[in-house]
Design a protein around this motif. Structure first.
Motif, PDB file in Angstrom:
ATOM      1  N   UNK A  80      28.615  29.171  38.044  1.00 31.16           N
ATOM      2  CA  UNK A  80      27.581  28.557  38.865  1.00 31.16           C
ATOM      3  C   UNK A  80      26.765  29.646  39.564  1.00 31.16           C
ATOM      4  N   UNK A  81      25.440  29.561  39.541  1.00 32.44           N
ATOM      5  CA  UNK A  81      24.589  30.616  40.123  1.00 32.44           C
ATOM      6  C   UNK A  81      24.954  30.986  41.557  1.00 32.44           C
ATOM      7  N   UNK A  82      25.350  30.015  42.376  1.00 31.90           N
ATOM      8  CA  UNK A  82      25.664  30.312  43.780  1.00 31.90           C
ATOM      9  C   UNK A  82      27.103  30.765  43.993  1.00 31.90           C
ATOM     10  N   UNK A  83      27.853  30.954  42.875  1.00 32.07           N
ATOM     11  CA  UNK A  83      29.247  31.381  42.971  1.00 32.07           C
ATOM     12  C   UNK A  83      29.499  32.710  42.262  1.00 32.07           C
ATOM     13  N   UNK A  84      28.433  33.404  41.887  1.00 33.80           N
ATOM     14  CA  UNK A  84      28.588  34.647  41.134  1.00 33.80           C
ATOM     15  C   UNK A  84      28.980  35.809  42.042  1.00 33.80           C
ATOM     16  N   UNK A  85      29.565  36.837  41.425  1.00 36.53           N
ATOM     17  CA  UNK A  85      29.989  38.002  42.184  1.00 36.53           C
ATOM     18  C   UNK A  85      31.349  37.852  42.824  1.00 36.53           C
ATOM     19  N   UNK A  86      32.079  36.796  42.481  1.00 36.87           N
ATOM     20  CA  UNK A  86      33.399  36.538  43.071  1.00 36.87           C
ATOM     21  C   UNK A  86      34.537  36.738  42.064  1.00 36.87           C
ATOM     22  N   UNK A  87      34.204  37.209  40.855  1.00 34.20           N
ATOM     23  CA  UNK A  87      35.234  37.466  39.854  1.00 34.20           C
ATOM     24  C   UNK A  87      35.665  36.249  39.071  1.00 34.20           C
ATOM     25  N   UNK A  88      34.933  35.140  39.187  1.00 38.94           N
ATOM     26  CA  UNK A  88      35.327  33.916  38.505  1.00 38.94           C
ATOM     27  C   UNK A  88      35.239  34.041  36.978  1.00 38.94           C
ATOM     28  N   UNK A  89      34.217  34.737  36.483  1.00 37.96           N
ATOM     29  CA  UNK A  89      34.072  34.904  35.029  1.00 37.96           C
ATOM     30  C   UNK A  89      35.260  35.660  34.448  1.00 37.96           C
ATOM     31  N   UNK A  90      35.739  36.673  35.180  1.00 39.45           N
ATOM     32  CA  UNK A  90      36.898  37.437  34.719  1.00 39.45           C
ATOM     33  C   UNK A  90      38.143  36.559  34.672  1.00 39.45           C
ATOM     34  N   UNK A  91      38.308  35.698  35.666  1.00 38.84           N
ATOM     35  CA  UNK A  91      39.478  34.816  35.719  1.00 38.84           C
ATOM     36  C   UNK A  91      39.481  33.855  34.533  1.00 38.84           C
ATOM     37  N   UNK A  92      38.324  33.248  34.245  1.00 39.95           N
ATOM     38  CA  UNK A  92      38.280  32.254  33.168  1.00 39.95           C
ATOM     39  C   UNK A  92      38.364  32.925  31.798  1.00 39.95           C
ATOM     40  N   UNK A  93      37.874  34.163  31.684  1.00 41.82           N
ATOM     41  CA  UNK A  93      37.987  34.887  30.419  1.00 41.82           C
ATOM     42  C   UNK A  93      39.442  35.237  30.132  1.00 41.82           C
ATOM     43  N   UNK A  94      40.166  35.689  31.151  1.00 41.70           N
ATOM     44  CA  UNK A  94      41.596  35.987  30.975  1.00 41.70           C
ATOM     45  C   UNK A  94      42.367  34.727  30.592  1.00 41.70           C
ATOM     46  N   UNK A  95      42.013  33.620  31.212  1.00 37.41           N
ATOM     47  CA  UNK A  95      42.673  32.363  30.870  1.00 37.41           C
ATOM     48  C   UNK A  95      42.399  31.996  29.412  1.00 37.41           C
ATOM     49  N   UNK A  96      41.160  32.185  28.963  1.00 38.41           N
ATOM     50  CA  UNK A  96      40.812  31.871  27.570  1.00 38.41           C
ATOM     51  C   UNK A  96      41.620  32.732  26.610  1.00 38.41           C
ATOM     52  N   UNK A  97      41.817  34.006  26.947  1.00 37.69           N
ATOM     53  CA  UNK A  97      42.590  34.898  26.083  1.00 37.69           C
ATOM     54  C   UNK A  97      44.068  34.506  26.062  1.00 37.69           C
ATOM     55  N   UNK A  98      44.604  34.117  27.207  1.00 37.36           N
ATOM     56  CA  UNK A  98      45.991  33.659  27.249  1.00 37.36           C
ATOM     57  C   UNK A  98      46.160  32.379  26.431  1.00 37.36           C
ATOM     58  N   UNK A  99      45.167  31.508  26.501  1.00 37.94           N
ATOM     59  CA  UNK A  99      45.191  30.268  25.729  1.00 37.94           C
ATOM     60  C   UNK A  99      45.120  30.572  24.229  1.00 37.94           C
TER      61      UNK A  99
END
Length: 391
Positions: A80-99
């Motif tokens: 979400x544009x107003x939620x960037x810079x908080x590391x959320x993309x890294x968290x969801x990418x790691x989850x995708x790799x674990x999945x």
């Protein structure tokens, strides 16, 4: 903070976020209509009741020496544009790799907007060899083949494509391919979005010798779409019909001439050589392959990858009179990994995981301790580049 897989209710959140970030309805109109679509492949990160980031895992397959390998792409990573810079993309990418590892996909790939960002997750950029064809002053008519544009809604055209594709790929290695039905969805999506082209989507042509379909070609834009460059994104033909390649290329020339362009790119490999093609100059390499858009690879489930690679290596070694047990082991450091190659109990070579990807995909590579066994096990394979994704 909570990670969820999509379901029939929260998928609406994902559709809204995807449309907001990409200004596109590709999630709803394409990915969700694929034959292999599953809600669990859409990974969602919530902060309270708000969806802050998401990623899509796309089931695909890759050919390695003619063997079909279960693979997964990652696409549609959106925050979400107003939620960037908080590391959320890294968290969801790691989850995708674990999945992806849990679901036992042997390989995973992505088309990043920034390669440096995805290196932290163990992905390595792979640049495939490509060539350039300059538009000739006079188009040379290729005799013996009739070329027509493929209609993605015509069952006979699609059946012919599928048969040619299967025959051509039987002994080759290619980065990624997807089902013909998914390509049809892509065509529908591009048309609905009011666009004339998408990477690897349109137009497409098929070559006939009499009534026999012998080869086909897909055209799409180079990743730098704003430069308005075009590429042959897929080219397949039946054994004994190599000349159909030039007949199809002649049709591609006509198309790029209509677009006001003077050259077209194509990824080259063994068995794909278009008459009049040349090696690219430095400026063209920068146009065609950039750090922002190059495809990246890594293993998904390493044990599943070994099940494919080791039998192929042993087959090669036996053919060359080399006896003994061969194995590959991976040392994982966070997301990236280092790979050791064993002959018996002896380590005969070491490489990072990115180099292993090159070794499998038919790209030139260097390893420490590059023994004759490694050279025999991993020669240049028969690369077949299929840019069969438009996301």
């Amino acid at each position: 903070m909570e990670i969820k897989q999509a379901n029939q209710i929260n998928i609406k959140d994902a559709v809204r976020l995807s449309a907001e970030v990409f200004n596109s309805s590709f999630l709803k109109e394409s990915i969700m209509k694929e034959e292999q679509f599953s809600y669990k492949n859409i990974r969602l990160l919530y902060e309270g009741k708000k969806l802050v980031s998401m990623a899509c895992v796309l089931p695909r397959h890759i050919y390695i020496d003619g063997v079909t390998v279960k693979a997964a792409g990652i696409a549609g990573v959106a925050t979400a544009p107003d939620e960037r810079g908080k590391g959320y993309a890294a968290i969801i990418t790691r989850d995708a790799l674990e999945y992806i590892e849990k679901e036992r996909y042997a390989l995973t790939y992505l088309n990043p907007y920034k390669t440096s960002y995805y290196k932290q997750f163990g992905y390595s950029p792979v640049m495939f060899p490509f060539k350039v064809i300059d538009l000739p002053d006079k188009l040379k008519i290729q005799h013996g083949y009739f070329i027509k544009r493929i209609d993605p809604m015509k069952k006979s055209d699609i059946k012919a494509m599928a048969q040619i594709h299967a025959a051509f790929c039987a002994d080759k290695t290619g980065p990624v391919a997807r089902s013909i039905n998914t390509w049809i969805l892509g065509c529908k999506y591009i048309e609905k979005e009011g666009k004339s082209e998408g990477i690897g989507i349109s137009p497409a042509y098929i070559a006939y010798k009499g009534r026999k379909a012998c080869g086909y070609l897909l055209i799409g834009p180079v990743n730098h779409i704003e430069l308005n460059s075009l590429k042959i994104s897929e080219l397949c033909y039946l054994p004994g019909h190599e000349e159909s390649v030039n007949a199809l290329a002649e049709q591609a020339f006509k198309y790029i001439k209509q677009k006001g362009l003077n050259k077209i790119y194509y990824d080259s490999g063994e068995g794909i050589e278009i008459e009049g093609s040349r090696n690219p100059v430095k400026k063209e390499v920068k146009t065609y392959i950039t750090p922002k858009y190059i495809r990246m690879y890594r293993s998904g489930n390493f044990q599943e990858l070994k099940k494919v690679i080791i039998p192929l290596v042993i087959k090669r070694l036996k053919k060359n009179g080399i006896k003994g047990v061969f194995d590959i082991k991976r040392t994982k450091k966070n997301m990236p990994g280092n790979v050791s190659f064993y002959h018996g109990k002896k380590v005969i070579a070491q490489a990072d995981e990115g180099t292993l990807m090159k070794m499998m995909l038919g790209i030139k590579y260097k390893t420490s301790g590059n023994s004759e066994i490694i050279k025999t096990a991993f020669p240049m394979l028969k690369p077949l580049y299929m840019d069969f994704d438009f996301l």
